[in-house]
Design a protein around this motif. Sequence first.
Motif: not given
Length: 330
Positions: A98-114, A77-86
Amino acid sequence: MRATPLLRGLSILCLGMLSLAATVQAQSPAPAWPTRPGTVVQGYPAGSAIDIVTRHLAAHLQKTTGQTFIAEVKTGALGNIAAQYVARAKPDGSTILLTANATHAANIHLFKNLGFDPVKDFVPVTTLHSLGFLLLINPARVPVTNVAGLLEHIKNQNGKASYGTGSASARVASELLLQIRGDLKATNVPYKGSSQAMSDLMSGQLDFIFADPGSALGHIRAGTLRALAVTNKERVPCAPDVPTMSEAGVPGYDLTSWFAVFLPAGTPQPIATRLATLANEAFQTDEGKAIEKNLCLSSFPGSPASLARLVETDTAKWGQIIKRAGIEAQ
């Protein structure tokens, strides 16, 4: 009734004890850290640039603290699985993201439920690196030498052209390219990481991809892939002959990503501050600098405060870019 000398003395003694207690509390040391083995988690495929950075950070933390730290991969899920775990981990500094900007800047606009809140569920620690992306083609499938030639190729495919995306940033970069001209259509083929997309590009199954320079330079030098442009505002030292998107005829195109460290919400701030210092130090070593050079990463040290500000500004920035690119949340 007047206070006796004894009562006055007791009052003064009590006030003194309270003052001493407050002073001791204010001067009490930060929580001991680390108190148990730790894990540095990242959400992209093994062998990717962020994976190499993660492994180096874990090794540096182990060396400097004397406590065991391991690197762990949790893709999806473009890094979301790792972010959910932490986000759900115990907030004692033993589980690090340790993540890319996707999980904390982009994915909130790409997924209805992070599955997590990028702000409320994390304590920001520090940025580490920034990086742009190379626009890549397989010259055996797409025999062009510049961005204009690729755009013409896509147009001539009449909607049959395809591109691979292994990250949120790569998808946004691709969609922005297609938005340059309203008559361009191509099919997005999603992957778990850019390495898989690159493999299919080399085998002739895709027309183009955007990928980080570090993973592509070897293939470019071997002639199996061709870089048409870099998304940075300026040319990158590891590929000085590759023009920027603006130089390649796409004015104003400036898209960079970043790597950063986060802890679960509730982690004591002194731990975040200490981790920020150690994380930044990890890439001031000779080995850390060599990793940056080999992966074509730009040093981007920070702090908890600077990362918090970056998340806020980049969430708005990527939201505007994604909206302009016409990408709808899934």
